[in-house]
Design a protein around this motif. Sequence first.
Motif, mmCIF file in Angstrom:
data_model
loop_
_atom_site.group_PDB
_atom_site.id
_atom_site.type_symbol
_atom_site.label_atom_id
_atom_site.label_comp_id
_atom_site.label_asym_id
_atom_site.label_seq_id
_atom_site.Cartn_x
_atom_site.Cartn_y
_atom_site.Cartn_z
ATOM 1 N N LEU A 77 0.808 -1.223 0.000
ATOM 2 C CA LEU A 77 0.000 0.000 0.000
ATOM 3 C C LEU A 77 0.841 1.272 0.000
ATOM 4 N N VAL A 78 2.130 1.127 0.269
ATOM 5 C CA VAL A 78 2.983 2.309 0.354
ATOM 6 C C VAL A 78 4.267 2.071 -0.424
ATOM 7 N N SER A 79 4.694 3.088 -1.167
ATOM 8 C CA SER A 79 5.983 2.970 -1.846
ATOM 9 C C SER A 79 6.834 4.180 -1.481
ATOM 10 N N TYR A 80 8.131 3.962 -1.503
ATOM 11 C CA TYR A 80 9.069 4.946 -0.965
ATOM 12 C C TYR A 80 10.233 5.094 -1.930
ATOM 13 N N VAL A 81 10.503 6.313 -2.351
ATOM 14 C CA VAL A 81 11.694 6.601 -3.154
ATOM 15 C C VAL A 81 12.665 7.330 -2.235
ATOM 16 N N PRO A 82 13.711 6.635 -1.766
ATOM 17 C CA PRO A 82 14.645 7.278 -0.836
ATOM 18 C C PRO A 82 15.463 8.367 -1.525
ATOM 19 N N GLN A 83 16.048 9.222 -0.726
ATOM 20 C CA GLN A 83 16.967 10.235 -1.247
ATOM 21 C C GLN A 83 18.127 9.498 -1.933
ATOM 22 N N SER A 84 18.603 10.034 -3.065
ATOM 23 C CA SER A 84 19.612 9.329 -3.877
ATOM 24 C C SER A 84 20.801 8.822 -3.082
ATOM 25 N N LEU A 163 5.747 8.017 -1.055
ATOM 26 C CA LEU A 163 6.648 8.885 -0.303
ATOM 27 C C LEU A 163 7.880 9.105 -1.158
ATOM 28 N N LEU A 164 8.126 10.349 -1.544
ATOM 29 C CA LEU A 164 9.253 10.631 -2.440
ATOM 30 C C LEU A 164 10.171 11.652 -1.793
ATOM 31 N N ASP A 165 11.394 11.199 -1.493
ATOM 32 C CA ASP A 165 12.351 12.058 -0.797
ATOM 33 C C ASP A 165 13.277 12.708 -1.829
ATOM 34 N N THR A 192 -2.224 9.220 -2.379
ATOM 35 C CA THR A 192 -1.738 10.295 -1.517
ATOM 36 C C THR A 192 -0.232 10.374 -1.717
ATOM 37 N N VAL A 193 0.264 11.580 -1.991
ATOM 38 C CA VAL A 193 1.688 11.736 -2.316
ATOM 39 C C VAL A 193 2.322 12.736 -1.363
ATOM 40 N N LEU A 194 3.402 12.300 -0.724
ATOM 41 C CA LEU A 194 4.188 13.229 0.095
ATOM 42 C C LEU A 194 5.555 13.350 -0.555
ATOM 43 N N VAL A 195 5.917 14.578 -0.932
ATOM 44 C CA VAL A 195 7.130 14.776 -1.717
ATOM 45 C C VAL A 195 7.970 15.888 -1.100
ATOM 46 N N SER A 196 9.228 15.568 -0.798
ATOM 47 C CA SER A 196 10.088 16.606 -0.227
ATOM 48 C C SER A 196 10.882 17.269 -1.343
ATOM 49 N N SER A 197 11.165 18.544 -1.140
ATOM 50 C CA SER A 197 11.975 19.255 -2.137
ATOM 51 C C SER A 197 12.539 20.537 -1.550
ATOM 52 N N HIS A 198 13.716 20.878 -2.060
ATOM 53 C CA HIS A 198 14.301 22.174 -1.699
ATOM 54 C C HIS A 198 13.852 23.238 -2.679
#
Length: 242
Positions: A77-84, A163-165, A192-198
């Motif tokens: 139910l959840v997928s995660y793209v870690p920071q490179s 979840l996208l870091d 539902t998308v949570l996305v971090s960004s500078h």
Amino acid sequence: MNHPALDIRDVSVSYGSVRALNHASLQLYPGVVCGLVGMNGSGKSSLFKATMGVVPCETGEVRIAGMTPEKARSAGLVSYVPQSEEIDWGFPISVREVVAMGLYGKLGITRKLNRRHERHVEHALEQVALTDYTHRQIGELSGGQRKRAFVARAIAQQARVLLLDEPFAGVDYASEQMLGQVLRELASHGATVLVSSHDLPSLTQMIDEAALMRRTILMHGTPEHVLTSENIMQAFSGQTKA
Ligand SMILES: Nc1ncnc2c1ncn2[C@@H]1O[C@H](COP(=O)(O)OP(=O)(O)OP(=O)(O)O)[C@@H](O)[C@H]1O
Ligand SMILES: [Mg+2]
């Protein structure tokens, strides 16, 4: 539906004596793309890791579609793209295999893809414009292309919560726009998308909500309300209102 898809309640995370996250709470509902904004070291990655159950919560708890992170993960139910920086790019695996990994939770122990699964993989690669790179080793792609491959993995998984870091770090403008459209489309189908960004300017075009971080979630709401220059200055300079 009145239940949050992602419910982060009062979560604290420490690494030894360093408290990276202090009583952070965030509720996101289905169909929402939320931007997670904060300076280096503000705890964005720690929030993602606590949400995935990769680091333990010292206080509080996380629920994804009403489940513990472990259950939600095993249910796909959840997928995660870690920071490179956290990914071992030297691992000998092709782009196609990276994307297919998103489906492993749905497959039996043989991990054999049927025709429908194959189409999910192909479609996900098309959506991030990596069809021509299907058989390349992931380590042979550029930084931005690798990011897109991991986003394709998340797409193929058809997770309810993504979840996208920092998915846009090192990604060119055209690819960023493309990824933004993909995320919006997933949300329009209820994800539902949570996305971090500078990179605030690019983020504001694709989000419905924003959460401002500094060791905790300082504010969460519409981008117009949260991402004012005054709030951003306070979060990034440390002069946060008590
Ligand atoms: N494995 C670790 N061991 C010890 N301290 C850590 C570890 N990971 C993170 N920290 C510390 O926790 C705090 C939050 O780090 P985190 O990686 O969550 O921030 P971030 O917002 O993702 O930063 P960035 O924008 O640089 O990715 C920082 O002070 C960091 O130094
Ligand atoms: Mg980080």
